[in-house]
Design a protein around this motif. Structure first.
Motif, short mmCIF file in Angstrom:
data_model
loop_
_atom_site.label_atom_id
_atom_site.label_comp_id
_atom_site.label_asym_id
_atom_site.label_seq_id
_atom_site.Cartn_x
_atom_site.Cartn_y
_atom_site.Cartn_z
N LEU A 72 8.50 0.52 -1.11
CA LEU A 72 8.20 0.58 -2.84
C LEU A 72 7.09 -0.75 -2.61
O LEU A 72 7.16 -1.72 -2.07
CB LEU A 72 9.23 -0.29 -3.44
N VAL A 73 5.84 -0.18 -3.08
CA VAL A 73 4.75 -1.06 -3.21
C VAL A 73 4.16 -1.14 -4.46
O VAL A 73 4.39 -0.31 -5.27
CB VAL A 73 3.51 -0.43 -2.18
N CYS A 74 3.62 -2.32 -4.76
CA CYS A 74 2.79 -2.70 -5.90
C CYS A 74 1.65 -2.96 -5.76
O CYS A 74 0.99 -3.92 -4.81
CB CYS A 74 3.44 -3.75 -6.51
N HIS A 75 0.48 -1.96 -6.33
CA HIS A 75 -0.77 -1.92 -5.73
C HIS A 75 -1.82 -2.21 -7.16
O HIS A 75 -1.36 -1.67 -8.16
CB HIS A 75 -1.18 -0.61 -5.00
N PRO A 76 -2.89 -2.80 -6.77
CA PRO A 76 -4.03 -2.75 -7.69
C PRO A 76 -4.50 -1.46 -7.75
O PRO A 76 -4.54 -0.60 -7.06
CB PRO A 76 -5.03 -3.79 -7.07
N PRO A 77 -5.15 -1.26 -9.08
CA PRO A 77 -5.77 0.19 -9.41
C PRO A 77 -6.99 0.46 -8.33
O PRO A 77 -7.13 1.57 -8.27
CB PRO A 77 -6.35 -0.03 -10.77
N LYS A 78 -7.59 -0.66 -7.86
CA LYS A 78 -8.73 -0.34 -6.85
C LYS A 78 -8.38 0.15 -5.53
O LYS A 78 -8.75 0.79 -4.71
CB LYS A 78 -9.65 -1.61 -6.67
N VAL A 79 -7.04 0.30 -5.36
CA VAL A 79 -6.44 0.53 -3.99
C VAL A 79 -6.22 2.26 -4.16
O VAL A 79 -5.16 2.54 -4.93
CB VAL A 79 -5.22 -0.06 -3.55
N ALA A 80 -6.64 3.24 -3.43
CA ALA A 80 -6.30 4.47 -3.33
C ALA A 80 -5.44 4.57 -2.42
O ALA A 80 -5.21 4.23 -1.20
CB ALA A 80 -7.47 5.38 -2.96
N LEU A 81 -4.31 5.20 -3.08
CA LEU A 81 -2.79 5.45 -2.26
C LEU A 81 -3.13 6.33 -0.88
O LEU A 81 -2.67 5.94 0.05
CB LEU A 81 -1.85 6.17 -3.02
N PRO A 82 -3.87 7.07 -0.91
CA PRO A 82 -4.24 8.00 0.60
C PRO A 82 -4.78 6.86 1.61
O PRO A 82 -4.54 7.04 2.53
CB PRO A 82 -5.16 9.14 -0.06
N THR A 83 -5.59 6.15 1.06
CA THR A 83 -6.27 5.28 2.04
C THR A 83 -5.21 4.21 2.45
O THR A 83 -5.26 3.91 3.73
CB THR A 83 -7.48 4.47 1.34
N LEU A 84 -4.35 3.60 1.59
CA LEU A 84 -3.44 2.67 1.90
C LEU A 84 -2.58 3.64 2.94
O LEU A 84 -2.00 2.80 3.78
CB LEU A 84 -2.79 2.30 0.80
N VAL A 85 -2.04 4.69 2.67
CA VAL A 85 -1.27 5.61 3.54
C VAL A 85 -1.58 5.77 4.75
O VAL A 85 -1.01 5.50 5.84
CB VAL A 85 -0.73 6.83 2.86
N ASN A 86 -2.70 6.21 4.84
CA ASN A 86 -3.50 6.53 6.27
C ASN A 86 -3.78 5.05 6.90
O ASN A 86 -3.38 5.10 8.16
CB ASN A 86 -5.17 6.91 6.24
N SER A 87 -3.99 3.65 6.34
CA SER A 87 -3.84 2.58 7.22
C SER A 87 -2.57 2.52 7.54
O SER A 87 -2.21 1.93 8.75
CB SER A 87 -4.60 1.64 6.26
N LEU A 88 -1.54 2.36 6.76
CA LEU A 88 -0.22 2.09 6.98
C LEU A 88 0.50 2.86 8.24
O LEU A 88 0.96 2.10 9.19
CB LEU A 88 0.85 2.37 5.68
N LYS A 89 0.13 4.19 8.19
CA LYS A 89 0.58 4.96 8.97
C LYS A 89 -0.17 4.71 10.63
O LYS A 89 0.39 4.62 11.51
CB LYS A 89 0.58 6.21 8.71
#
Length: 142
Positions: A72-89
């Protein structure tokens, strides 16, 4: 902050935006192999906290089972979820293979740790029916 506002730590503030954007993310290892142990999940959580910090994202909750993890993440609007997911994975796969290679090698082979797909759902705030009613009840100018 205005004195009439009660502090709400679930709502994040930026220079030009106030937002409570939360997302539920789910990842599974390749072939849904049951690779995760308690130790591996602890290391995975540490890695994901570090990645989230780099993006200005807060990891609110993390847990998993033998064949999946949920965040469960709280993210700012400037962060695109696919970009975050790619980096996390990507980062977690590289570091988990490096840190726990003997264990991971028993369950996964080849160059992939995570399945290429993932689960993402927005969450938090009022139910959609309440938001819809709120918008419907706005006083439209005549």
């Amino acid at each position: 902050m205005s004195p009439r506002w009660e502090p709400n730590f679930d709502i994040r503030r930026g220079r030009t935006v106030v937002h409570p954007l939360h997302a539920h993310l789910g990842f599974t290892p390749r072939y849904r192999r049951g690779v995760f142990t308690d130790e591996l999940l602890r290391r995975c959580e540490e890695i994901m906290i570090e990645v989230c910090d780099r993006f200005g994202v807060r990891l609110v909750e993390f847990n998993g089972e033998h064949d999946q993890v949920h965040l469960l993440v709280c993210h700012p609007p400037k962060v695109a979820l696919p970009t975050l997911v790619n980096s996390l994975k990507g980062v977690s796969a590289r570091l988990l293979r490096k840190d726990c290679s003997a264990h991971v090698r028993k369950y996964l082979w080849g160059g992939r740790f995570w399945s290429p797909s993932y689960f993402a759902a927005s969450c938090g705030g009022a139910p959609l029916s309440i938001i819809k009613e709120y918008i419907e009840n706005q006083k439209r100018p005549d």
